[in-house]
Design a protein around this motif. Sequence first.
Motif, short mmCIF file in Angstrom:
data_model
loop_
_atom_site.label_atom_id
_atom_site.label_comp_id
_atom_site.label_asym_id
_atom_site.label_seq_id
_atom_site.Cartn_x
_atom_site.Cartn_y
_atom_site.Cartn_z
N GLU A 520 -1.68 1.19 22.11
CA GLU A 520 -1.32 0.40 23.23
C GLU A 520 0.03 0.61 23.87
O GLU A 520 0.16 0.08 25.10
CB GLU A 520 -1.47 -1.32 22.66
CG GLU A 520 -2.75 -1.47 22.09
CD GLU A 520 -2.96 -2.72 21.44
OE1 GLU A 520 -1.77 -3.53 21.58
OE2 GLU A 520 -3.86 -3.25 20.91
N LYS A 521 0.86 1.46 23.40
CA LYS A 521 2.23 1.61 24.04
C LYS A 521 2.33 3.13 24.22
O LYS A 521 1.85 3.84 23.43
CB LYS A 521 3.21 1.08 23.32
CG LYS A 521 3.11 -0.65 23.02
CD LYS A 521 4.13 -0.83 22.27
CE LYS A 521 3.99 -2.57 21.89
NZ LYS A 521 5.13 -2.96 20.76
N PRO A 522 3.12 3.47 25.34
CA PRO A 522 3.09 4.95 25.67
C PRO A 522 4.06 5.71 24.41
O PRO A 522 3.75 6.94 24.07
CB PRO A 522 4.22 4.88 26.97
CG PRO A 522 3.85 3.67 27.43
CD PRO A 522 3.37 2.75 26.46
N LYS A 523 4.98 4.87 23.73
CA LYS A 523 5.71 5.60 22.82
C LYS A 523 5.00 5.86 21.50
O LYS A 523 5.16 6.78 20.63
CB LYS A 523 6.85 4.75 22.36
CG LYS A 523 6.45 3.52 21.60
CD LYS A 523 7.74 2.63 21.32
CE LYS A 523 7.31 1.05 20.70
NZ LYS A 523 8.38 0.27 20.27
N GLU A 524 3.64 5.39 21.50
CA GLU A 524 2.67 5.59 20.17
C GLU A 524 1.86 6.85 20.36
O GLU A 524 1.29 7.08 19.77
CB GLU A 524 1.97 4.47 20.17
CG GLU A 524 2.73 3.31 19.65
CD GLU A 524 1.63 1.94 19.78
OE1 GLU A 524 0.54 1.99 20.23
OE2 GLU A 524 2.45 0.92 19.48
#
Length: 609
Positions: A520-524
């Motif tokens: 759900e997040k770009p950093k993931e």
Amino acid sequence: MATKVSDYILQRLRAWEVTHVFAYAGDGINGLLAAWGRADDHPRFIQSRHEEMSALQAVGYAKFSGKVGVCAATSGPGAIHLLNGLYDAKLDHVPLVAIVGQTNRSAMGGSYQQEVDLAALYKDVASDFCETVTVPEQLPHVIDRAVRTAYARRTVTAVIVPADVQELEHTPPQHAFKMVPSSLGIGRYAPVPADEDLERAAEVLNSGERVAVLIGQGARGARAEVERLADVLGAGVAKALLGKDALSDDLPYVTGSIGLLGTRPSYELMRSCDTLLMIGSSFPYTQFLPELDQARGVQIDIDPHMIGLRYPFEVNLVGDARETLRRLLPRLHRKESRAWRDEIEMNVARWWEVMQRRAAVDADPINPEYVVHALDGLLPDDVVVTADSGSAATWYARHLRLRGRMRGSLSGTLATMGPGVPYAIGAKFAHPDRPAIALVGDGAMQMNGMMEMVTAAKYRHEWSDPRLVVAVLNNQDLNQVTWEMRAMSGAPQFEESQHIPDLPYAEIARRIGLDGVRVEKPKEVEAAWQQALAADRPFVIDFLTDPAVPPLPPHASLDQIQATAAAIRHGDSDRASVLRQGFKAKVQELLPGTRHRGDRPGAEGGRGR
């Protein structure tokens, strides 16, 4: 025990070295199913969740193995369900044999249950060979001709076997009137053009100062020859989507894909060239080729039926790509000026800068371009990549650099929804020792991909490399159609047709014994790719992506710009995000480049933001 017709069909397939048949059961092929039991499941019966998936798995197997794909289904509805996959094979020139059941001969013509006029139904898709077996003596020649024709003409063939015929005792054809004996095998051959045609082609190519080459899947076996030709002529090489793995994207003069899903360098290559050489491709979009009076042209294709299409070529060479180029190369003169090549390489280097910046643009929640761009640097050397139709195909075309042994494909000409997962499953049976990755939209995953993960769960223990990664671009929108409505029709998003529900794809995968993660997040993003590529079983990544990120063509026409503006004016439900993301994406193309010529594109960071 006497050999039945059904036993003999499987025996003949084994003799043709068919090792897998992608199929689904039904009483119209009960005789064949019993024969499979007597044959100890050889060739292997691969059970899908739906006959269309069987056909698409057979297409994927054929594309990635180089062997004929074979699928089987029952009479009536089963045979009908195969059709979409069969047309996918026909339009992409993939050798495929369909074996389908039919009602008993005594019931044919009697409007019997599940009776369909299969010869009429398959008349188009299997136009090169479609035959009904009515007596045992038709074997082996019907099977032999079906397989041989599929190979020779790179097309679909069909064998229809009534249920009662499957149970008859097999008797071979006799040395007698109106009997047709047969033999196995098809000799290797590579047709080549006449010398005078090669001389004419060489004259055209030697005369040009700015040569552009467009290759398709027909050039896949001529990689070394295409590289040598590009060097001699100082040419740039663009690729039709079906030929994406025909030449390494690491080469600095390879401009990438062409067309609506293509790259800016490919567009510029065609706009500025004075000579066009097309090899092994029937790329259909003439508007992305040079103007009709701009360039002199040469085409090489093995199929005389497909030669001379798309552009007013001066010379049409009918022949195998590799053998034709081997005969053409000694006739070509090396171009001393490298100015054209230098311009191409600078355009390519700048494009990869733009792609990196486009991937780094913020989105809500995740930029789908970043999802695929992050994968590029993580691709295993021997990976097989499949892409579904829709916006997933755009990001596959633009952000992934296939190199070395990497393979990739999608539904090229039919552009059907739903082949991404079954293609990957077919690839795993073709190469059980290689990882496979499927890039699919959530629409395709809901249409059929999710249930085919059940197929992956069923057979995963047979694959020596367990990795089959399915990346779902989950934006709750049939995104490609939404953008086509905006850009081509000036119509705002129609929620009733375009919005699709959110599903927990990774959780469903875990429930059936596979693995998965929701991102759900770009950093993931990068960590999810790494986790999936290290998994010991098939893995589903559910990427929540932003539907407002535009799959911009390499050159938007005034009509497309005006149509999109009209869609926004007319109340597009996502108009604010569309304007914001479209502006941010376009700005990346206008920023000045920073890379010096000679630097490897993407070397400084293709894996993340």
